[in-house]
Design a protein around this motif. Sequence first.
Motif, PDB file in Angstrom:
ATOM      1  N   PHE A  21     -75.692   5.700 -11.576  1.00  0.00           N
ATOM      2  CA  PHE A  21     -77.147   5.337 -11.879  1.00  0.00           C
ATOM      3  C   PHE A  21     -77.569   3.970 -11.508  1.00  0.00           C
ATOM      4  CE2 PHE A  21     -80.198   4.396 -15.297  1.00  0.00           C
ATOM      5  CZ  PHE A  21     -81.126   5.247 -15.111  1.00  0.00           C
ATOM      6  N   GLY A  22     -76.938   3.065 -11.946  1.00  0.00           N
ATOM      7  CA  GLY A  22     -77.236   1.460 -11.549  1.00  0.00           C
ATOM      8  C   GLY A  22     -77.751   1.450 -10.212  1.00  0.00           C
ATOM      9  N   VAL A  23     -76.834   2.172  -9.254  1.00  0.00           N
ATOM     10  CA  VAL A  23     -77.095   1.843  -7.740  1.00  0.00           C
ATOM     11  C   VAL A  23     -78.215   2.693  -7.222  1.00  0.00           C
ATOM     12  CG1 VAL A  23     -76.209   2.625  -5.556  1.00  0.00           C
ATOM     13  CG2 VAL A  23     -74.479   1.858  -7.061  1.00  0.00           C
ATOM     14  N   PHE A  24     -78.512   3.698  -8.033  1.00  0.00           N
ATOM     15  CA  PHE A  24     -79.746   4.559  -7.694  1.00  0.00           C
ATOM     16  C   PHE A  24     -80.770   3.932  -8.166  1.00  0.00           C
ATOM     17  CE2 PHE A  24     -82.769   7.560  -8.955  1.00  0.00           C
ATOM     18  CZ  PHE A  24     -82.959   8.360  -7.688  1.00  0.00           C
ATOM     19  N   VAL A  25     -80.894   3.190  -9.286  1.00  0.00           N
ATOM     20  CA  VAL A  25     -82.010   2.453  -9.852  1.00  0.00           C
ATOM     21  C   VAL A  25     -82.423   1.048  -8.778  1.00  0.00           C
ATOM     22  CG1 VAL A  25     -82.835   1.018 -11.793  1.00  0.00           C
ATOM     23  CG2 VAL A  25     -81.874   3.015 -12.246  1.00  0.00           C
ATOM     24  N   ALA A  26     -81.218   0.345  -8.639  1.00  0.00           N
ATOM     25  CA  ALA A  26     -81.307  -0.500  -7.370  1.00  0.00           C
ATOM     26  C   ALA A  26     -81.957  -0.123  -6.058  1.00  0.00           C
ATOM     27  CB  ALA A  26     -80.141  -1.402  -7.179  1.00  0.00           C
ATOM     28  N   MET A  27     -81.576   1.190  -5.759  1.00  0.00           N
ATOM     29  CA  MET A  27     -82.146   1.600  -4.545  1.00  0.00           C
ATOM     30  C   MET A  27     -83.661   1.861  -4.724  1.00  0.00           C
ATOM     31  SD  MET A  27     -80.811   4.655  -2.154  1.00  0.00           S
ATOM     32  CE  MET A  27     -81.290   5.919  -3.432  1.00  0.00           C
ATOM     33  N   CYS A  28     -84.192   2.401  -5.635  1.00  0.00           N
ATOM     34  CA  CYS A  28     -85.431   2.725  -6.036  1.00  0.00           C
ATOM     35  C   CYS A  28     -86.233   1.566  -6.193  1.00  0.00           C
ATOM     36  CB  CYS A  28     -85.519   3.504  -7.381  1.00  0.00           C
ATOM     37  SG  CYS A  28     -85.054   5.069  -7.166  1.00  0.00           S
TER      38      CYS A  28
END
Length: 87
Positions: A21-28
């Motif tokens: 989830f953290g990686v997804f947020v950073a990607m967004c």
Amino acid sequence: MSPPRISDHGSEIGLLAFIAFGVFVAMCVGIWRGSAAHPFDPSAYLVVLTLIVGAIKERWTQRSVDRMGQSLANSPPADPPAQEPKT
């Protein structure tokens, strides 16, 4: 005497999901802040997410194998095969 406890791997899967989830947020955030002059390349983020999904899949597989092994260990022994009388 209690039977040995099989590791549930639930906390490990939860931690991997939290990291994903953290990686997804950073990607967004990277996509949102990208511009025409500095385009955003999500390939590194997608590789990390793919590896996390693979790790979660391995944990679920290991969990199934652990449960199957414990079930087999708890089962009663099989009857020995009947031998034919010697003539």
